[in-house]
Each structure stands twice: as structure tokens, then as C-alpha cells.
Design a protein around this motif. Sequence first.
Motif, PDB file in Angstrom:
ATOM      1  N   SER A  10       0.840  -1.207   0.000  1.00 37.83           N
ATOM      2  CA  SER A  10       0.000   0.000   0.000  1.00 37.83           C
ATOM      3  C   SER A  10       0.871   1.252   0.000  1.00 37.83           C
ATOM      4  CB  SER A  10      -0.925  -0.016   1.213  1.00 37.83           C
ATOM      5  OG  SER A  10      -1.584   1.219   1.356  1.00 37.83           O
ATOM      6  N   LYS A  11       1.945   1.219   0.781  1.00 37.17           N
ATOM      7  CA  LYS A  11       2.815   2.388   0.878  1.00 37.17           C
ATOM      8  C   LYS A  11       3.615   2.618  -0.404  1.00 37.17           C
ATOM      9  CE  LYS A  11       3.278   2.108   5.889  1.00 37.17           C
ATOM     10  NZ  LYS A  11       4.176   1.886   7.025  1.00 37.17           N
ATOM     11  N   LEU A  12       3.786   1.560  -1.191  1.00 39.13           N
ATOM     12  CA  LEU A  12       4.549   1.688  -2.426  1.00 39.13           C
ATOM     13  C   LEU A  12       3.678   2.041  -3.623  1.00 39.13           C
ATOM     14  CD1 LEU A  12       6.989  -1.328  -1.996  1.00 39.13           C
ATOM     15  CD2 LEU A  12       7.567   1.092  -1.860  1.00 39.13           C
ATOM     16  N   MET A  13       2.344   1.989  -3.443  1.00 40.17           N
ATOM     17  CA  MET A  13       1.456   2.343  -4.546  1.00 40.17           C
ATOM     18  C   MET A  13       1.694   3.801  -4.947  1.00 40.17           C
ATOM     19  SD  MET A  13      -2.035   0.581  -3.139  1.00 40.17           S
ATOM     20  CE  MET A  13      -3.082   1.280  -4.392  1.00 40.17           C
ATOM     21  N   PHE A  14       1.787   4.046  -6.243  1.00 43.24           N
ATOM     22  CA  PHE A  14       2.108   5.404  -6.689  1.00 43.24           C
ATOM     23  C   PHE A  14       1.362   5.714  -7.968  1.00 43.24           C
ATOM     24  CE2 PHE A  14       4.931   8.278  -9.167  1.00 43.24           C
ATOM     25  CZ  PHE A  14       4.832   9.372  -8.337  1.00 43.24           C
ATOM     26  N   TYR A  15       0.629   6.819  -7.964  1.00 45.53           N
ATOM     27  CA  TYR A  15      -0.096   7.267  -9.142  1.00 45.53           C
ATOM     28  C   TYR A  15       0.399   8.667  -9.467  1.00 45.53           C
ATOM     29  CZ  TYR A  15      -3.040   3.331  -7.889  1.00 45.53           C
ATOM     30  OH  TYR A  15      -3.484   2.071  -7.569  1.00 45.53           O
ATOM     31  N   ASP A 101       8.106  17.495  -1.567  1.00 47.28           N
ATOM     32  CA  ASP A 101       7.257  16.421  -2.081  1.00 47.28           C
ATOM     33  C   ASP A 101       7.600  15.164  -1.293  1.00 47.28           C
ATOM     34  OD1 ASP A 101       5.784  14.562  -3.439  1.00 47.28           O
ATOM     35  OD2 ASP A 101       6.287  15.298  -5.432  1.00 47.28           O
ATOM     36  N   PRO A 102       6.798  14.808  -0.283  1.00 47.21           N
ATOM     37  CA  PRO A 102       7.148  13.679   0.591  1.00 47.21           C
ATOM     38  C   PRO A 102       6.915  12.316  -0.042  1.00 47.21           C
ATOM     39  CG  PRO A 102       5.059  14.636   1.269  1.00 47.21           C
ATOM     40  CD  PRO A 102       5.576  15.490   0.154  1.00 47.21           C
ATOM     41  N   PHE A 103       6.210  12.276  -1.163  1.00 48.10           N
ATOM     42  CA  PHE A 103       5.970  11.019  -1.895  1.00 48.10           C
ATOM     43  C   PHE A 103       6.300  11.315  -3.361  1.00 48.10           C
ATOM     44  CE2 PHE A 103       2.945  11.665   1.553  1.00 48.10           C
ATOM     45  CZ  PHE A 103       3.242  10.590   2.377  1.00 48.10           C
ATOM     46  N   ALA A 154      10.517   5.697   4.593  1.00 48.19           N
ATOM     47  CA  ALA A 154       9.074   5.653   4.819  1.00 48.19           C
ATOM     48  C   ALA A 154       8.706   6.932   5.555  1.00 48.19           C
ATOM     49  CB  ALA A 154       8.705   4.431   5.648  1.00 48.19           C
ATOM     50  N   PHE A 155       7.556   7.509   5.238  1.00 47.95           N
ATOM     51  CA  PHE A 155       7.242   8.812   5.821  1.00 47.95           C
ATOM     52  C   PHE A 155       7.124   8.732   7.344  1.00 47.95           C
ATOM     53  CE2 PHE A 155       4.676  12.516   6.929  1.00 47.95           C
ATOM     54  CZ  PHE A 155       5.410  13.499   6.289  1.00 47.95           C
ATOM     55  N   ILE A 191       1.712  14.574   8.977  1.00 52.15           N
ATOM     56  CA  ILE A 191       2.287  15.866   8.585  1.00 52.15           C
ATOM     57  C   ILE A 191       1.922  16.948   9.596  1.00 52.15           C
ATOM     58  CG2 ILE A 191       2.056  17.729   6.868  1.00 52.15           C
ATOM     59  CD1 ILE A 191       1.860  15.435   4.755  1.00 52.15           C
ATOM     60  N   LEU A 192       0.667  16.958  10.012  1.00 48.63           N
ATOM     61  CA  LEU A 192       0.229  17.945  11.004  1.00 48.63           C
ATOM     62  C   LEU A 192       0.890  17.693  12.349  1.00 48.63           C
ATOM     63  CD1 LEU A 192      -3.537  17.954  10.025  1.00 48.63           C
ATOM     64  CD2 LEU A 192      -1.943  19.853   9.711  1.00 48.63           C
ATOM     65  N   ASP A 193       1.093  16.429  12.677  1.00 49.27           N
ATOM     66  CA  ASP A 193       1.659  16.070  13.972  1.00 49.27           C
ATOM     67  C   ASP A 193       3.117  16.511  14.084  1.00 49.27           C
ATOM     68  OD1 ASP A 193       1.427  14.718  16.552  1.00 49.27           O
ATOM     69  OD2 ASP A 193       2.828  13.254  15.719  1.00 49.27           O
TER      70      ASP A 193
END
Length: 446
Positions: A10-15, A101-103, A154-155, A191-193
Amino acid sequence: MAGSQIESQSKLMFYPTQIKEIYRIISIVGRITFNHNNREVVKEQLGKEKYHELVTIALDSNLQVSNVIYDYFLEKEDYQSIKQYFTISLNFARDTSTILDPFAGEGVFLELFTQAMESEYSNENIHLIANELETNRYNAIKEKGIVNEHYNLAFEEFNKLPKNSISLLLYNPPYGDTNGIRNVKHYLDLILDIGILHNTKDADKEYANGHIVMVIRKDDLLDSLPLIVKHFDVYEELIYKVNEEEYNRYKQYVIYAKLRKEPIDLNNTYWALKYQEEMQLITNTIESNPEFNIKMYEKNYRTRIDLPSIPYREMKFNMSAAKKAKELQSDLSNSNWKWIKELTEIKDFTTEIIDKPTPLKLGETANIIASGMINGEMSLDNKAYHVVVGGTKNQIRNEEYKEKDNNGESITVTKKILYSQPYLNVLVNNNGHYEIKEIIGGETTE
């Protein structure tokens, strides 16, 4: 194991965001500029008829000619002409505008930023930061050499940036979910945290807070909307779905928003009502399936996106210095620490034996107890145990002596003397009743 693999995938999915949409985003975040010389070249390239048609559209719609021509090339996907004839400027005052750009995928988003804003990028007014988890895509970013910083994390492990250090965050996270929470909401919450978006919390500088541009699916947008509205001031006029070809594939929307100084307090009746109104307004806008229109290029007070300028290099240096300071540890075995330890260590007298060649007088005993050496339980000749507490009291005594006055006559003079009197309190059994007997130094017992 299966669950872990699903989450990792899921974390590697990229569009990736389509290039056409990236150019739109750049032009809305910045300001399109089109100098006179390039205008003359474009007029010749388009032909007088087409050029005058575009100028007429601009005049009739009260639009800037540069924006109309830019959009014409964009619809034609003539990116070469856009790069050749147009430049984009950011609205900032000084220092640096940081873009994260974090992803990042292969860094195309940031790459196009550098091309569109080449003059500002070369002057170090823009600082680009990319993070990408997938190794091959990360290596592609490194090989391009188009960003100032790049990370392969990983973020959840992304802790490389100072708080309040990002002017603009490009947000197109992997779709899917993490532990049952949609990734769009999950990562936005992170990100907010960690607080990396710039927030001045200054009443006179509301414009200076950091911005976020989201390219996310419609279902994710609606799912995350409560979190977005609580923490961001959304530019409702700039919400639009991506071009038809892209939308049919991913159902994506583009959202522009500015970080609030403080999240909306839902316990406050006034703000709770404002929150509900804004939620309803934005939901209605999304459900109306708004499409991009040229007027979105036009800037007014409400839709002008002013990216904060940030002393990023100084913030980064301070963060590095603070981290190094935390990692520094003293060598506790060196002679300095041993010396300090000897000076400050509280001695343990629980097994200490005091040897004295003559019997202790009461005053001496009281002084030893007052020093803290044997307060507590004390054994006398191994025959009896007594609970004792000792100390000293400030006392005053009078001393009299004779001396002669100025006339030569003898007089008595009394002098007050302040001294410390040792004492010893002993818990004793008096005919079956426990009582405390105080023994003063110098006294004798019967």
C-alpha cells in the motif's frame, strides 16, 4: 506476515500526477509571466488569426492575455512552447521558499518546478526537497540532480526537517490504507503532527503560513475533509477535478489550502458553526464536480497564494547543532567526574563502625548523631537497641564579668552569647509507656 506485506505494498502504490496537471498547479501557485519579445514570437507562431482570437477571449472575459495563451498551449499539451516562452514567479519577500514532495516518485513534480522557475531556482530562492520510499524511483531522483535534498525513507520515519520549515507541500500520497485508515488521512495526520508546514502564529502575518496542494481521489477527499477543514483554510474557488482523461482513471481532485494558525476549536460554539458551514460549502463544491477554468489563473486577495519565505539554512543548521548536542555524552570514568562524585556523594553509614578509646560523653554522642552518621536505630554495647534522633539547637546564654567604667569604678557587665547546643532524643520505655527523653550535651544522667 500477509498483513505486513499488504501494508508495505500500500505504501509503495504510486499514481503520478499528470504533467498537464502539474503545469496547471505551478501556474496557480505562482504567477505567469510573458515578456514582449516572446509575445511577438508566439504571435508569429500561432498566426495573426489565432492570436487575435485568443486576445479577444481575454478581453471579453476580463482575463490576462498571458494566461489565455498559456492555457491554450497547455490544452494542446505543447509543453515545449510553455517552457520556451513562459516563466513562473513565486510571491515571496526574501530568504527561501521551501517546497517538499514527501511522496516524490521520480521527482517529476519538482523537476517541472525547477524548469518553470529556472531564474529563481538558480538564485537559490527555491529549495526543493524530495522523499521517496521505493528505491528505483529514489535513484531516479538522485540521477536527475534537480533537488537540493533527497531522502529514501518511509514517511513514518521522516524526521529530517525542522518544524515550521516548509513553504509549500505537494501532497499525492499512495492510495490504499494503513491499519484500516485511508493513507490520505493517515499521512496528512502525520504531517500535522510533526509540524513541518510553516506557521508564524503571528496575527499580523496571516498570509505567511505554509500551503499544501493536494492531488487526491474524490473518495479520499471526502473522507479526509473533516481533518482538512479543521487545520486548513481551503481555497474553495480553486477546487477542481483533473482533466477528463486523468479523472476517468483515478477520480482525482486538486485542492489548494493554507495552514491555519490554530486548528478550529470545535468546543467553541461560534467556531463549531463556522466549521459546519465550511464543511457543507466545500462538500457541495466537490459534489458539483467542478472543472478547471482559465479564471483560476487570475489572482485576487482571496485566491493569491503567497508562499512564506523561510531562513531554511539557518533552521537546518540549528536543528543539526541541537541533534549533535543531544548525542554528546561525558565520559563518567574520567578524573573530573570522579572528583565531583567524591565531593557530592552522600556517604552510606549503615555499616560504619565508630571506634573511640574512651567512653562517649553525652555531648559527643549528640554531635555524632547531629552529623547524620547514626540517626535511626542504635545499639549500645550490643545489649539494647534505641531509636535515636540528634541535632543542634541555637541557644543564648548570659555571661557576667567585672570591668571598670570611665570613672574607675567597678561595674558588672552582662554579655549575651549565641551558641549551638547538641541534643539527643531517645525513645524510652517508662513503666510501660513510651516517651521521648531529650538529653542535652554536657548533662549527666542519674
